[in-house]
Design an enzyme around this catalytic site. Structure first.
Site, PDB file in Angstrom:
ATOM      1  CG  LEU A   1      64.433  65.253  26.722  1.00 36.56           C
ATOM      2  CD1 LEU A   1      63.923  66.542  27.341  1.00 36.56           C
ATOM      3  CD2 LEU A   1      63.454  64.739  25.672  1.00 36.56           C
TER       4      LEU A   1
ATOM      5  CG  HIS B   1      68.177  64.740  40.212  1.00 33.47           C
ATOM      6  ND1 HIS B   1      68.016  63.611  39.436  1.00 33.47           N
ATOM      7  CD2 HIS B   1      69.180  64.473  41.072  1.00 33.47           C
ATOM      8  CE1 HIS B   1      68.908  62.708  39.810  1.00 33.47           C
ATOM      9  NE2 HIS B   1      69.628  63.200  40.794  1.00 33.47           N
TER      10      HIS B   1
ATOM     11  CG  ASN C   1      64.751  66.965  35.616  1.00 35.46           C
ATOM     12  OD1 ASN C   1      63.613  66.479  35.695  1.00 35.46           O
ATOM     13  ND2 ASN C   1      65.824  66.277  35.984  1.00 35.46           N
TER      14      ASN C   1
ATOM     15  N   GLY D   1      53.093  61.469  38.655  1.00 39.39           N
ATOM     16  CA  GLY D   1      52.647  62.842  38.412  1.00 39.39           C
ATOM     17  C   GLY D   1      52.382  63.679  39.651  1.00 39.39           C
TER      18      GLY D   1
HETATM   19  C1  GRF Z   1      60.457  62.628  41.605  1.00 37.38           C
HETATM   20  O1  GRF Z   1      61.102  62.012  42.670  1.00 37.38           O
HETATM   21  C2  GRF Z   1      61.408  63.516  40.852  1.00 37.38           C
HETATM   22  O2  GRF Z   1      62.382  64.089  41.658  1.00 37.38           O
HETATM   23  C3  GRF Z   1      62.057  62.563  39.894  1.00 37.38           C
HETATM   24  O3  GRF Z   1      61.039  61.667  39.527  1.00 37.38           O
HETATM   25  C4  GRF Z   1      60.048  61.609  40.545  1.00 37.38           C
HETATM   26  C5  GRF Z   1      58.742  61.944  39.896  1.00 37.38           C
HETATM   27  O4  GRF Z   1      57.654  61.760  40.750  1.00 37.38           O
HETATM   28  N1  GRF Z   1      62.647  63.259  38.775  1.00 37.38           N
HETATM   29  P1  GRF Z   1      56.210  62.211  40.305  1.00 37.38           P
HETATM   30  O5  GRF Z   1      55.855  61.478  39.026  1.00 37.38           O
HETATM   31  O6  GRF Z   1      56.237  63.702  40.103  1.00 37.38           O
HETATM   32  O7  GRF Z   1      55.295  61.817  41.434  1.00 37.38           O
END
Ligand code: GRF
Length: 188
Positions: A94, A110, A108, A13
């Site tokens: 999803l 990524h 999202n 998170g």
């Molecule tokens: C991040 O690296 C994001 O890019 C990917 O998942 C990870 C989530 O990290 N989709 P966090 O839970 O926000 O610390």
């Protein structure tokens, strides 16, 4: 009137945290109304609780199929009538039906420069390919994994001594700025 965000998480998170921190700025156009996790083990739930934000767990494992899981997820989300649904480390892909239901409202983050390296293990793949740059991307969610229209990207340099951990950290630091800024731009 501030716009409403629902944030979906599965783990740590840290992106959720960066979004919540941004929403505390007076001129930020949105507020986090609800955090949903697909597992009770997500540490990010504590971030929501510490900030007195409504939070909800829809255990993926307690449903026989994705359809039933998503039905429950949708039921909760529509109660909050969000302007945007922000996936932040949400580890479930999803369905087409879900994406259609919230058309244009799901985004999202990524950890790669999409369209390069969709899916998992983006750091290894960038390093092993000898890339000089990697980065992160905020994108709209459609029914193709990490395939929706790109909203914002931030590049980082891959140094000659880079390893997976250093690259992950370097990119994450940028994610924490890119995601709240992209949301702000979209909703302002
Ligand atoms: C991040 O690296 C994001 O890019 C990917 O998942 C990870 C989530 O990290 N989709 P966090 O839970 O926000 O610390």
């Amino acid at each position: 009137m501030k716009k409403k965000l629902v944030v979906l998480i599965s783990g740590r998170g840290s992106n959720l945290n960066s979004i919540i921190n941004a929403t505390k700025e007076a001129d930020y156009p949105a507020t986090v109304s609800l955090v949903v996790s697909d597992t009770s083990k997500a540490q990010g739930l504590n971030i929501a609780r510490d900030n007195d934000i409504d939070n909800f767990i829809v255990e993926r494992n307690s449903f026989n199929n994705k359809n039933e899981f998503e039905k429950n997820l949708i039921k909760k989300i529509i109660q909050y009538d969000p302007h945007l649904i922000c996936l932040a480390g949400f580890m479930i892909v999803l369905s087409r039906g879900f994406v259609k239901k919230f058309k244009g409202k799901i985004i999202n983050i990524h950890p790669s420069l999409l369209p390069k390296y969709k899916g998992l293990n983006t750091y290894e793949r960038a390093i092993n390919s000898g890339d000089k740059y990697s980065g992160c991307t905020v994108h709209h969610v459609n029914d193709e994994l990490d395939g929706g229209e790109i909203i914002a990207q931030k590049k980082v340099v891959i140094t000659s001594d880079e390893n997976i951990d250093t690259l992950r950290e370097k990119i994450l630091k940028q994610e924490h700025k890119l995601y709240p800024n992209a949301i702000k731009t979209l909703l302002s």
